[in-house]
Scaffold this motif. Structure first.
Motif, PDB file in Angstrom:
ATOM      1  N   THR A  93       0.942  -1.351   0.001  1.00 19.38           N
ATOM      2  CA  THR A  93       0.117   0.024  -0.261  1.00 19.38           C
ATOM      3  C   THR A  93       1.106   1.421   0.235  1.00 19.38           C
ATOM      4  N   THR A 142       1.283   5.487   0.417  1.00 18.11           N
ATOM      5  CA  THR A 142       0.672   6.795   0.519  1.00 18.11           C
ATOM      6  C   THR A 142       1.706   8.025   0.858  1.00 18.11           C
ATOM      7  N   ALA A 143       0.826   9.216   1.358  1.00 18.79           N
ATOM      8  CA  ALA A 143       1.240  10.546   1.357  1.00 18.79           C
ATOM      9  C   ALA A 143       1.996  10.627   0.024  1.00 18.79           C
ATOM     10  N   PHE A 166       7.323   8.674  -0.902  1.00 11.18           N
ATOM     11  CA  PHE A 166       5.738   8.374  -0.386  1.00 11.18           C
ATOM     12  C   PHE A 166       5.919   7.554   0.816  1.00 11.18           C
ATOM     13  N   SER A 167       4.913   7.551   1.413  1.00  9.11           N
ATOM     14  CA  SER A 167       5.166   6.167   3.227  1.00  9.11           C
ATOM     15  C   SER A 167       4.244   4.483   1.986  1.00  9.11           C
ATOM     16  N   THR A 168       5.475   3.692   2.565  1.00  7.83           N
ATOM     17  CA  THR A 168       4.686   2.386   2.145  1.00  7.83           C
ATOM     18  C   THR A 168       4.983   1.275   2.463  1.00  7.83           C
ATOM     19  N   TYR A 204       4.663   0.847   7.335  1.00 10.22           N
ATOM     20  CA  TYR A 204       4.851   2.399   6.977  1.00 10.22           C
ATOM     21  C   TYR A 204       5.820   2.422   6.822  1.00 10.22           C
ATOM     22  N   PHE A 224       3.581   7.071   8.248  1.00 14.24           N
ATOM     23  CA  PHE A 224       2.743   7.348   7.350  1.00 14.24           C
ATOM     24  C   PHE A 224       2.859   8.615   6.446  1.00 14.24           C
ATOM     25  N   ILE A 225       2.478   9.892   6.932  1.00 15.59           N
ATOM     26  CA  ILE A 225       2.800  10.821   6.571  1.00 15.59           C
ATOM     27  C   ILE A 225       3.901  11.766   6.158  1.00 15.59           C
TER      28      ILE A 225
END
Length: 105
Positions: A6, A8-9, A21-23, A37, A66-67
């Motif tokens: 996944t 995100t960010a 990015f975050s994964t 993450y 995450f972010i």
């Protein structure tokens, strides 16, 4: 090659060359086997990918990240991480905002 996980960010430098990015994927670089993450940086010109959320000894974060956000020039990446091993002064047991240099710049 396609990487599972996944993502995100996502954030990018103003010129679009650097992205972060975050994964939760462990397949992007060696040394990341924590199934948490983590934040990565990518140079879209060279294709090189670098794990950002590691401490000064190279140990990957022991908590989720995450972010985040990237500076306009791509030189700095700012993250919110629950990892307690990223800073030697982190003793509060709470998530922290941490600034990292982008090693790809």
């Amino acid at each position: 090659a396609q990487v599972s996980g996944t993502f995100t960010a996502i954030s990018a430098s103003d010129n679009g060359r650097y992205v972060m990015f975050s994964t939760d994927s462990n397949a992007l670089t060696t040394g990341d086997a924590n199934a948490l993450y983590d934040v990565y940086a990518k140079d879209t010109v060279t294709g090189q990918v670098s794990l950002v959320t590691k401490n000064s000894q190279g140990t990957v974060s022991n908590g989720h990240t995450f972010i985040g956000s990237m500076s306009a020039d791509g030189d700095h990446i700012y993250v919110l991480s629950s990892g307690s091993n990223l800073l030697t002064t982190d003793t509060n047991g709470s998530a922290d905002v941490i600034a990292f240099r982008n090693s790809l710049v």
